[in-house]
Design a protein around this motif. Structure first.
Motif, mmCIF file in Angstrom:
data_model
loop_
_atom_site.group_PDB
_atom_site.id
_atom_site.type_symbol
_atom_site.label_atom_id
_atom_site.label_comp_id
_atom_site.label_asym_id
_atom_site.label_seq_id
_atom_site.Cartn_x
_atom_site.Cartn_y
_atom_site.Cartn_z
ATOM 1 N N GLN A 6 -9.080 -6.161 -8.660
ATOM 2 C CA GLN A 6 -9.473 -6.075 -7.414
ATOM 3 C C GLN A 6 -8.532 -5.510 -6.447
ATOM 4 O OE1 GLN A 6 -9.817 -9.323 -8.622
ATOM 5 N NE2 GLN A 6 -11.641 -9.327 -9.500
ATOM 6 N N THR A 7 -7.300 -5.987 -6.503
ATOM 7 C CA THR A 7 -6.309 -5.474 -5.385
ATOM 8 C C THR A 7 -5.039 -5.142 -5.923
ATOM 9 O OG1 THR A 7 -5.502 -6.138 -3.229
ATOM 10 C CG2 THR A 7 -5.817 -7.921 -4.763
ATOM 11 N N GLY A 8 -4.035 -4.728 -5.293
ATOM 12 C CA GLY A 8 -2.674 -4.635 -5.799
ATOM 13 C C GLY A 8 -2.096 -2.998 -5.819
ATOM 14 N N THR A 9 -3.141 -2.121 -6.180
ATOM 15 C CA THR A 9 -3.221 -0.947 -6.353
ATOM 16 C C THR A 9 -4.148 0.007 -5.675
ATOM 17 O OG1 THR A 9 -4.113 -0.669 -8.455
ATOM 18 C CG2 THR A 9 -1.682 -0.906 -8.463
ATOM 19 N N ILE A 10 -3.922 1.285 -5.476
ATOM 20 C CA ILE A 10 -5.133 1.941 -4.958
ATOM 21 C C ILE A 10 -5.987 2.699 -6.065
ATOM 22 C CG2 ILE A 10 -5.584 3.908 -3.376
ATOM 23 C CD1 ILE A 10 -3.091 3.450 -2.000
ATOM 24 N N ALA A 11 -7.074 2.363 -5.999
ATOM 25 C CA ALA A 11 -8.088 2.935 -7.251
ATOM 26 C C ALA A 11 -9.611 2.898 -6.767
ATOM 27 C CB ALA A 11 -7.885 2.152 -8.511
ATOM 28 N N VAL A 12 -10.220 3.626 -7.613
ATOM 29 C CA VAL A 12 -11.756 3.461 -7.280
ATOM 30 C C VAL A 12 -12.201 2.035 -7.589
ATOM 31 C CG1 VAL A 12 -13.709 4.393 -7.875
ATOM 32 C CG2 VAL A 12 -12.118 6.037 -7.595
ATOM 33 N N GLY A 13 -12.958 1.484 -6.745
ATOM 34 C CA GLY A 13 -13.795 0.295 -7.054
ATOM 35 C C GLY A 13 -12.788 -1.005 -6.626
ATOM 36 N N LYS A 14 -11.605 -0.570 -6.194
ATOM 37 C CA LYS A 14 -10.669 -1.806 -5.705
ATOM 38 C C LYS A 14 -11.296 -1.943 -4.300
ATOM 39 C CE LYS A 14 -7.222 -1.917 -9.054
ATOM 40 N NZ LYS A 14 -5.954 -2.442 -9.469
ATOM 41 N N ARG A 15 -10.457 -3.212 -3.584
ATOM 42 C CA ARG A 15 -11.077 -3.624 -2.141
ATOM 43 C C ARG A 15 -10.601 -2.839 -1.117
ATOM 44 N NH1 ARG A 15 -9.501 -9.844 -1.393
ATOM 45 N NH2 ARG A 15 -8.608 -8.894 0.181
ATOM 46 N N ALA A 16 -9.761 -1.792 -1.669
ATOM 47 C CA ALA A 16 -9.470 -0.855 -0.227
ATOM 48 C C ALA A 16 -8.423 -1.555 0.801
ATOM 49 C CB ALA A 16 -10.643 -0.193 0.198
ATOM 50 N N ASP A 17 -7.630 -2.506 0.179
ATOM 51 C CA ASP A 17 -6.571 -3.271 1.312
ATOM 52 C C ASP A 17 -5.518 -2.212 1.400
ATOM 53 O OD1 ASP A 17 -8.630 -5.259 1.202
ATOM 54 O OD2 ASP A 17 -7.254 -6.434 -0.217
ATOM 55 N N LEU A 18 -5.299 -1.636 2.606
ATOM 56 C CA LEU A 18 -4.112 -0.720 2.658
ATOM 57 C C LEU A 18 -3.330 -1.031 3.891
ATOM 58 C CD1 LEU A 18 -6.306 2.524 2.099
ATOM 59 C CD2 LEU A 18 -4.520 1.516 0.382
ATOM 60 N N VAL A 19 -2.022 -0.731 3.820
ATOM 61 C CA VAL A 19 -1.300 -0.779 5.047
ATOM 62 C C VAL A 19 -0.680 0.766 5.316
ATOM 63 C CG1 VAL A 19 0.756 -1.470 6.339
ATOM 64 C CG2 VAL A 19 -0.746 -3.234 4.977
ATOM 65 N N LEU A 20 -0.945 1.344 6.129
ATOM 66 C CA LEU A 20 -0.608 2.639 6.565
ATOM 67 C C LEU A 20 0.846 2.637 7.528
ATOM 68 C CD1 LEU A 20 -3.917 4.397 6.791
ATOM 69 C CD2 LEU A 20 -2.595 4.087 4.781
ATOM 70 N N LEU A 21 1.820 3.153 7.056
ATOM 71 C CA LEU A 21 3.061 3.196 7.898
ATOM 72 C C LEU A 21 3.232 4.334 8.502
ATOM 73 C CD1 LEU A 21 5.257 1.604 5.111
ATOM 74 C CD2 LEU A 21 3.945 0.352 6.916
ATOM 75 N N THR A 22 4.125 4.155 9.684
ATOM 76 C CA THR A 22 4.615 5.539 10.436
ATOM 77 C C THR A 22 5.855 6.162 10.118
ATOM 78 O OG1 THR A 22 5.716 4.269 12.052
ATOM 79 C CG2 THR A 22 3.539 4.527 12.492
ATOM 80 N N ALA A 23 6.460 5.353 8.985
ATOM 81 C CA ALA A 23 7.717 5.779 8.424
ATOM 82 C C ALA A 23 8.218 5.680 7.096
ATOM 83 C CB ALA A 23 9.098 5.376 9.410
ATOM 84 N N ASP A 24 8.961 6.197 6.270
ATOM 85 C CA ASP A 24 8.975 6.112 4.925
ATOM 86 C C ASP A 24 9.981 5.099 4.567
ATOM 87 O OD1 ASP A 24 9.273 6.355 2.336
ATOM 88 O OD2 ASP A 24 9.850 8.477 2.326
ATOM 89 N N PRO A 25 9.371 3.970 3.830
ATOM 90 C CA PRO A 25 10.073 2.860 3.703
ATOM 91 C C PRO A 25 11.171 3.035 2.537
ATOM 92 C CG PRO A 25 7.977 2.570 2.787
ATOM 93 C CD PRO A 25 7.840 3.634 3.742
ATOM 94 N N ALA A 26 10.930 4.284 1.803
ATOM 95 C CA ALA A 26 11.758 4.502 0.651
ATOM 96 C C ALA A 26 13.282 5.102 1.097
ATOM 97 C CB ALA A 26 11.250 5.450 -0.429
ATOM 98 N N VAL A 27 13.185 5.615 2.187
ATOM 99 C CA VAL A 27 14.231 6.081 3.081
ATOM 100 C C VAL A 27 15.056 4.991 3.804
ATOM 101 C CG1 VAL A 27 15.002 7.390 4.993
ATOM 102 C CG2 VAL A 27 13.227 8.311 3.457
ATOM 103 N N ASN A 28 14.305 3.953 4.567
ATOM 104 C CA ASN A 28 14.726 2.823 5.192
ATOM 105 C C ASN A 28 13.815 1.643 4.964
ATOM 106 O OD1 ASN A 28 15.692 0.747 6.994
ATOM 107 N ND2 ASN A 28 16.256 2.109 8.425
ATOM 108 N N ILE A 29 14.406 0.739 4.033
ATOM 109 C CA ILE A 29 13.260 -0.450 3.610
ATOM 110 C C ILE A 29 12.669 -0.938 4.916
ATOM 111 C CG2 ILE A 29 14.835 -2.529 3.620
ATOM 112 C CD1 ILE A 29 12.087 -1.651 1.158
ATOM 113 N N GLU A 30 13.387 -1.050 6.193
ATOM 114 C CA GLU A 30 12.702 -1.571 7.292
ATOM 115 C C GLU A 30 11.743 -0.966 7.749
ATOM 116 O OE1 GLU A 30 15.662 -3.314 10.352
ATOM 117 O OE2 GLU A 30 17.117 -2.518 9.191
ATOM 118 N N HIS A 31 11.546 0.040 7.384
ATOM 119 C CA HIS A 31 10.308 1.074 7.724
ATOM 120 C C HIS A 31 8.936 0.072 7.343
ATOM 121 C CE1 HIS A 31 12.410 5.125 8.391
ATOM 122 N NE2 HIS A 31 12.920 3.996 9.294
#
Length: 110
Positions: free
Chosen positions: A67-92
């Motif tokens: 149901q959740t944990g990844t983005i895929a068709v049929g899953k719950r569509a629980d998402l958090v969209l960020l304004t900055a890339d956390p791969a660059v700085n984890i605090e993002h």
């Protein structure tokens, strides 16, 4: 004590321990998990491991991977969209633009 916790986390992750991330956010309006994200990185966890601790690991641990944990068709569509890339700085990971639960926007930053 904090250094001990970081070392214990490092050791646990190194032997394959599954890391789950949870917070008390919800009833504490001034709480930020930024310091916890930094400590996870200090313990040697990669961005991918930290992201998994927030997403796929809890879904797997609690039997919700279908149901959740990844983005895929049929899953719950629980998402958090960020304004900055956390791969660059984890605090993002704290730079939240939108939170979506079951396909509905439940939070939008100003």
């Amino acid at each position: 004590m904090l250094l001990t916790a970081v070392e214990q986390l490092r050791t646990y992750a190194a032997v394959g321990g599954q890391i789950l991330f949870g917070t008390d956010v919800g009833f504490m309006s001034d709480y930020s998990p930024a310091q916890e994200y930094k400590l996870l990185a200090q313990a040697g966890l990669s961005f991918a491991q930290i992201l998994a601790a927030l997403t796929t690991n809890p879904a797997q641990r609690f039997g919700l991977s279908q149901q959740t944990g990844t983005i895929a068709v049929g899953k719950r569509a629980d998402l958090v969209l960020l304004t900055a890339d956390p791969a660059v700085n984890i605090e993002h990971l704290t730079k939240v633009a939108y939170t979506i639960s079951k396909g509905r926007i439940i939070y939008q930053s100003k």
